[in-house]
Design an enzyme around this catalytic site. Structure first.
Site, PDB file in Angstrom:
ATOM      1  CE  LYS A 111     -38.695 -25.767  34.678  1.00 47.45           C
ATOM      2  NZ  LYS A 111     -38.407 -25.052  33.482  1.00 47.45           N
TER       3      LYS A 111
ATOM      4  CG  HIS B 198     -43.601 -24.806  36.185  1.00 49.12           C
ATOM      5  ND1 HIS B 198     -43.855 -24.808  34.906  1.00 49.12           N
ATOM      6  CD2 HIS B 198     -43.010 -24.042  36.566  1.00 49.12           C
ATOM      7  CE1 HIS B 198     -43.037 -23.837  34.529  1.00 49.12           C
ATOM      8  NE2 HIS B 198     -42.666 -23.349  35.586  1.00 49.12           N
TER       9      HIS B 198
HETATM   10  N1  LIG Z   1     -39.202 -23.326  37.421  1.00 48.06           N
HETATM   11  C1  LIG Z   1     -39.632 -22.103  37.546  1.00 48.06           C
HETATM   12  O1  LIG Z   1     -40.480 -21.681  37.908  1.00 48.06           O
HETATM   13  C2  LIG Z   1     -38.690 -21.158  36.613  1.00 48.06           C
HETATM   14  C3  LIG Z   1     -39.111 -19.782  36.819  1.00 48.06           C
HETATM   15  C4  LIG Z   1     -38.169 -18.878  36.097  1.00 48.06           C
HETATM   16  C5  LIG Z   1     -37.194 -19.191  35.324  1.00 48.06           C
HETATM   17  N2  LIG Z   1     -37.156 -20.578  35.140  1.00 48.06           N
HETATM   18  C6  LIG Z   1     -36.076 -21.170  34.015  1.00 48.06           C
HETATM   19  O2  LIG Z   1     -34.778 -20.567  34.344  1.00 48.06           O
HETATM   20  C7  LIG Z   1     -34.248 -20.117  33.232  1.00 48.06           C
HETATM   21  C8  LIG Z   1     -33.281 -18.893  33.609  1.00 48.06           C
HETATM   22  O3  LIG Z   1     -34.075 -17.765  34.348  1.00 48.06           O
HETATM   23  P1  LIG Z   1     -34.652 -16.346  34.011  1.00 48.06           P
HETATM   24  O4  LIG Z   1     -34.724 -16.719  32.324  1.00 48.06           O
HETATM   25  O5  LIG Z   1     -35.884 -16.079  34.720  1.00 48.06           O
HETATM   26  O6  LIG Z   1     -33.452 -15.551  34.187  1.00 48.06           O
HETATM   27  P2  LIG Z   1     -31.992 -15.500  33.932  1.00 48.06           P
HETATM   28  O7  LIG Z   1     -31.409 -16.299  33.082  1.00 48.06           O
HETATM   29  O8  LIG Z   1     -31.308 -15.130  35.173  1.00 48.06           O
HETATM   30  O9  LIG Z   1     -31.804 -14.020  32.939  1.00 48.06           O
HETATM   31  C9  LIG Z   1     -32.281 -13.916  31.596  1.00 48.06           C
HETATM   32  C10 LIG Z   1     -32.147 -12.521  31.124  1.00 48.06           C
HETATM   33  O10 LIG Z   1     -30.729 -12.397  31.055  1.00 48.06           O
HETATM   34  C11 LIG Z   1     -30.283 -11.818  29.957  1.00 48.06           C
HETATM   35  N3  LIG Z   1     -29.045 -12.396  29.887  1.00 48.06           N
HETATM   36  C12 LIG Z   1     -28.549 -13.570  29.535  1.00 48.06           C
HETATM   37  N4  LIG Z   1     -27.252 -13.773  29.361  1.00 48.06           N
HETATM   38  C13 LIG Z   1     -26.883 -12.518  29.700  1.00 48.06           C
HETATM   39  C14 LIG Z   1     -25.562 -12.017  29.833  1.00 48.06           C
HETATM   40  N5  LIG Z   1     -24.298 -12.757  29.615  1.00 48.06           N
HETATM   41  N6  LIG Z   1     -25.265 -10.582  30.142  1.00 48.06           N
HETATM   42  C15 LIG Z   1     -26.280 -10.055  30.212  1.00 48.06           C
HETATM   43  N7  LIG Z   1     -27.815 -10.487  30.016  1.00 48.06           N
HETATM   44  C16 LIG Z   1     -27.705 -11.604  29.995  1.00 48.06           C
HETATM   45  C17 LIG Z   1     -31.287 -12.335  28.917  1.00 48.06           C
HETATM   46  O11 LIG Z   1     -31.527 -11.616  27.737  1.00 48.06           O
HETATM   47  P3  LIG Z   1     -31.222 -12.022  26.117  1.00 48.06           P
HETATM   48  O12 LIG Z   1     -32.093 -13.166  25.851  1.00 48.06           O
HETATM   49  O13 LIG Z   1     -31.322 -10.783  25.430  1.00 48.06           O
HETATM   50  O14 LIG Z   1     -29.626 -12.396  26.235  1.00 48.06           O
HETATM   51  C18 LIG Z   1     -32.710 -12.612  29.627  1.00 48.06           C
HETATM   52  O15 LIG Z   1     -33.404 -11.281  29.628  1.00 48.06           O
HETATM   53  C19 LIG Z   1     -35.503 -19.740  32.400  1.00 48.06           C
HETATM   54  O16 LIG Z   1     -35.460 -19.338  31.211  1.00 48.06           O
HETATM   55  C20 LIG Z   1     -36.536 -20.739  32.701  1.00 48.06           C
HETATM   56  O17 LIG Z   1     -36.178 -22.123  31.755  1.00 48.06           O
HETATM   57  C21 LIG Z   1     -37.783 -21.556  35.763  1.00 48.06           C
END
Ligand SMILES: NC(=O)c1ccc[n+]([C@@H]2O[C@H](COP(=O)([O-])OP(=O)(O)OC[C@H]3O[C@@H](n4cnc5c(N)ncnc54)[C@H](OP(=O)(O)O)[C@@H]3O)[C@@H](O)[C@H]2O)c1
Length: 316
Positions: A78, A111
């Site tokens: 991004k 982004h």
């Molecule tokens: N374009 C944008 O502006 C934007 C914004 C936000 C995110 N993103 C992208 O989207 C991805 C995902 O979103 P996100 O990281 O915000 O949130 P998410 O994937 O909804 O949640 C991640 C969190 O959930 C935990 N987790 C993962 N698998 C789990 C499970 N099976 N059970 C319980 N907890 C679990 C992880 O901890 P552990 O690591 O300890 O497992 C982490 O703390 C990001 O990493 C990024 O690549 C993009």
């Protein structure tokens, strides 16, 4: 079980499951990407602003030296807000390819629609730290630079992130290459139905970020609800011997939405990958549809709400 792919309007296709890398710490993110690839993930979601692409690039260099073909893995990055002018966006593409040690990325997103002051730090804060110093750059210029990078073979498909429907329409009206995806916050408590319908009409595939409602998102407030402890989700999960996370992700993929859950734990990376061996019924999908609270976690209104390109003051 192999991950299904979804066809993009660019002619390429995107795996319906990828690994997220936001907040994956240095020293952990490389290992997480390696574990995900070993567990069968074929899609990695990265960004320059996450500050961890160099470590991911080291893993790519290793795995693409004999273990996997480059064409086996779909890699997204991004363009950050401080790189929105045409020249800076071109520079950003090269910086990203350098960090990731790649000749091309499969997907490049803008982004956010808002530009921040260029040429310095990624988060150029005002003196009191409450807001960002903005730039006047227009995301249409950013897009032009990305279209040229597609022609140069550095990017396969283009997309947007955090744009509202009016901004997407404006960009479509001023572009040679149409956006193939929109990456936005999307989970059972924030289902974005109108935006999804709009995207469908324009052949734009939706990628759900924070598909688990990110339980550790720094923008969460005390007392905010958790999808992973929601009674409806828990009851359905129990029925299939699956976890609440798997049910939330399956609801999205059965709605044609790509999911990119982040984890650095081997157990949870594998768990989030085991999605395609069960199927929710129409009734269960409808039950989860009923959980929508129109509740956005990543709400930047306080910080960026007065930026002329701030996206979230529109209805969808
Ligand atoms: N374009 C944008 O502006 C934007 C914004 C936000 C995110 N993103 C992208 O989207 C991805 C995902 O979103 P996100 O990281 O915000 O949130 P998410 O994937 O909804 O949640 C991640 C969190 O959930 C935990 N987790 C993962 N698998 C789990 C499970 N099976 N059970 C319980 N907890 C679990 C992880 O901890 P552990 O690591 O300890 O497992 C982490 O703390 C990001 O990493 C990024 O690549 C993009």
């Amino acid at each position: 079980m192999a991950t299904p792919s979804i066809q993009l309007s660019s002619g390429h296709s995107i795996p319906a499951l990828g690994l997220g890398t936001w907040l994956s710490k240095p020293g952990e993110v490389g290992q997480a990407v390696d574990m995900a690839l070993k567990a069968g993930y074929r899609h990695i979601d990265c960004a320059h602003a996450y500050g961890n692409q160099k470590e991911i690039g080291e893993v790519f260099a290793k795995v693409f030296d004999g273990q996997l073909e480059r064409s086996d893995v779909f890699i997204t990055s991004k363009i950050w807000n401080t790189f929105h002018s045409y020249e800076k966006a071109k520079e950003a593409v090269d910086i990203i390819l350098g960090e990731l040690q790649l000749d091309y990325v499969d997907l490049m997103l803008i982004h956010w629609p808002m530009g921040y002051e260029e040429g310095g730090e990624l988060f150029p804060r005002t003196a009191d730290g409450a807001k960002m110093r903005y730039s006047k750059e227009d995301y249409l210029d950013t897009w032009k630079a990305l279209e040229d990078a597609v022609n140069d073979g550095k990017i396969r498909s283009l997309g947007l992130s955090n744009f509202n429907h009016k901004q997407i329409e404006r960009l479509i009206g001023h572009s040679r290459i149409k956006p193939t995806v929109l990456q936005v916050e999307l989970h059972p408590y924030f289902q974005q139905k109108k935006l999804r319908d709009f995207c469908k009409k324009h052949h734009i595939v939706v990628i759900a970020y924070s598909p688990l409602g990110n339980p550790t998102n720094p923008f969460r407030k005390t007392g905010d609800p958790s999808i992973l402890t929601d009674e409806v989700v828990l009851k359905i999960a129990e029925r299939y011997g699956k976890s609440p996370a798997q049910v939330a992700l399956r609801w999205a993929t059965q709605n044609g939405i790509v999911v990119i859950p982040k984890s650095t734990s081997e157990h949870r990376i594998k768990e989030n990958g085991a999605l395609f061996d069960f199927e929710l019924s129409h009734g269960e999908l409808a039950e989860i549809d009923g959980l929508d609270k129109n509740w956005r976690i990543l709400d930047l209104t306080q910080r960026d709400g007065d930026h002329p390109h701030f996206p979230f003051l529109e209805e969808f």
